[in-house]
Motif scaffolding. Sequence first.
Motif, PDB file in Angstrom:
ATOM      1  N   ILE A   1     -17.458 -58.513 -13.549  1.00 16.45           N
ATOM      2  CA  ILE A   1     -16.654 -58.930 -14.779  1.00 16.45           C
ATOM      3  C   ILE A   1     -17.185 -60.698 -15.055  1.00 16.45           C
ATOM      4  O   ILE A   1     -16.964 -61.176 -14.829  1.00 16.45           O
ATOM      5  CB  ILE A   1     -15.464 -58.880 -14.089  1.00 16.45           C
TER       6      ILE A   1
ATOM      7  N   ASP B   1     -12.201 -63.356 -18.243  1.00 16.60           N
ATOM      8  CA  ASP B   1     -12.878 -62.617 -16.611  1.00 16.60           C
ATOM      9  C   ASP B   1     -11.793 -63.198 -15.214  1.00 16.60           C
ATOM     10  O   ASP B   1     -11.652 -62.171 -14.488  1.00 16.60           O
ATOM     11  CB  ASP B   1     -15.174 -62.743 -15.923  1.00 16.60           C
TER      12      ASP B   1
ATOM     13  N   LYS C   1      -9.800 -60.534 -12.935  1.00 20.10           N
ATOM     14  CA  LYS C   1      -9.490 -60.979 -11.504  1.00 20.10           C
ATOM     15  C   LYS C   1      -8.100 -60.655 -11.078  1.00 20.10           C
ATOM     16  O   LYS C   1      -8.261 -60.133  -9.814  1.00 20.10           O
ATOM     17  CB  LYS C   1     -10.403 -61.780 -11.290  1.00 20.10           C
TER      18      LYS C   1
ATOM     19  N   LYS D   1     -11.468 -53.768 -21.244  1.00 19.37           N
ATOM     20  CA  LYS D   1     -12.473 -53.579 -19.531  1.00 19.37           C
ATOM     21  C   LYS D   1     -12.293 -52.972 -18.926  1.00 19.37           C
ATOM     22  O   LYS D   1     -13.358 -52.202 -18.206  1.00 19.37           O
ATOM     23  CB  LYS D   1     -12.232 -55.316 -19.056  1.00 19.37           C
TER      24      LYS D   1
ATOM     25  N   GLU E   1     -15.101 -49.688 -17.968  1.00 19.39           N
ATOM     26  CA  GLU E   1     -15.955 -49.691 -16.579  1.00 19.39           C
ATOM     27  C   GLU E   1     -15.614 -48.536 -16.045  1.00 19.39           C
ATOM     28  O   GLU E   1     -15.397 -47.818 -15.513  1.00 19.39           O
ATOM     29  CB  GLU E   1     -15.339 -50.907 -15.577  1.00 19.39           C
TER      30      GLU E   1
END
Lengths: 134, 134, 134
Positions: free
Chosen positions: A68, A82, A86, C63, C67
Motif C-alpha cells: 500500500i 495509504d 492501513k 484499493k 488487491e
Amino acid sequence: MRTVTVKTDRREQMIDVTSQVRKEVADSGVKSGIVICFAAHTTAAVTINENADPDVTRDILHKLNKEIPKDEGYHHGEGNSDSHIKSSLVGASEIVLIEDGRLVLGRWQGIYFCEFDGPRQREMLVKVIPCADD
Amino acid sequence: MRTVTVKTDRREQMIDVTSQVRKEVADSGVKSGIVICFAAHTTAAVTINENADPDVTRDILHKLNKEIPKDEGYHHGEGNSDSHIKSSLVGASEIVLIEDGRLVLGRWQGIYFCEFDGPRQREMLVKVIPCADD
Amino acid sequence: MRTVTVKTDRREQMIDVTSQVRKEVADSGVKSGIVICFAAHTTAAVTINENADPDVTRDILHKLNKEIPKDEGYHHGEGNSDSHIKSSLVGASEIVLIEDGRLVLGRWQGIYFCEFDGPRQREMLVKVIPCADD
C-alpha cells in the motif's frame, strides 16, 4: 477513560504502549474485566504483535508500505490515502482481558500504537470495563 | 476467563471454534453481554467468516499466502514474518454479542481460530462479560 | 441489543452509520461504557475511518478491489470469495467508547458499515455495555 499521549517521530512507526496500558489497568483497581485501547485518529491504528525482536515491527511496516504505497493514483487530495487504508486494515482498537488485576497477554505479545501518517502527537484512549461481578 | 486449547496440524489453518465458544457462554449462565475470543499468540488470529462451504476458508488462506508469502526478504530471523503480518491484519480477537443466553451470529457466521505458523498447540482465551443489568 | 438495517445499492460500498449508533447510545441512557457495532454477515464488515472527504472511502474500496479482485481463480462456487476475504481483513465489528452519555470519536472519525457483496439489505447489531459502576 484515560488518554495516553503518543509522540511519533517518523511517518510510519509502531510504538509499544504495553506499559502505559498496564499502568492504567493497575490504577483502575479492576480485578476482572477488559481494557479497550482505541486510536482516536483515521490514519493510525492499534495492534498486538511481538515485542521481542524489533525486526518484526520493521517487517510489518515495510510490507504494508510495499503493498500500500504512499502514491498510487489515489483521489483523496491530502496524499495520505495509504494511511487511511492501513488504518482500516489494522483496525482502530484492541481489547485485552484483565484477570487478577493484570493484563492477560501471551508470552510474546505487546500492544502497539501504529502511526501511519506521522510524525505527530497522537491520542490513544484507554478504558477499563470491569466485569459486573468484579 | 477460560482457555480453549486448539491443536493445529498445518502451517496455515482456520479452525471453527464456534461450538467451544457457545459452550463457554452456556456454562457462564450469562443472559446478556458479550464474549471476547482472544488468540494469545503473535502468529495466530481470530476471525469470523462463513462456516458452510470449506472452500471459503481455503480461498482466504490461499489469498493471504499469495499476497504475503513466507519468504520475501524479511529481516526477522525466525522466518515467520508473514505469520506476524497476517496476525496483525486479521486481528488477535473477535467480540460476539450474547442475548437470551445465546451467541448472536448471522446465519452463515462461525468463529475461527487462525493458525499462521503451525502446526502447534495454541491457546484461545474466552471471557464472558455480562451486562451490568444482566 | 438493537438491529440497524442498512440498505446498500452497489456491490462495494461504505455507509456512514455514525448517527444511527449515536442514537442507540442516547436511547440506552448509558453514561459510561462501550458500544459494539457488529456486521451479522460474512461478506460485510464494520470499520472506522474519515467521514469528511468522500474520496477517502472511495480510495479504500478501490484499493481493496485492486488487491483482492472479484475473479482470481478462487474455489468457492458462489463467486464472492473476494468479499469474504475483505470481510476478515476489515473485521466484523468495531468498539467505541461512551463517556458522559456520548460516543467518543476522534475529530475525523465516523463508523462505517462496509458492503462487499451488495446490493443487499443488511443488519448491523448494536449493543451498549454500561460500566459496572455507571
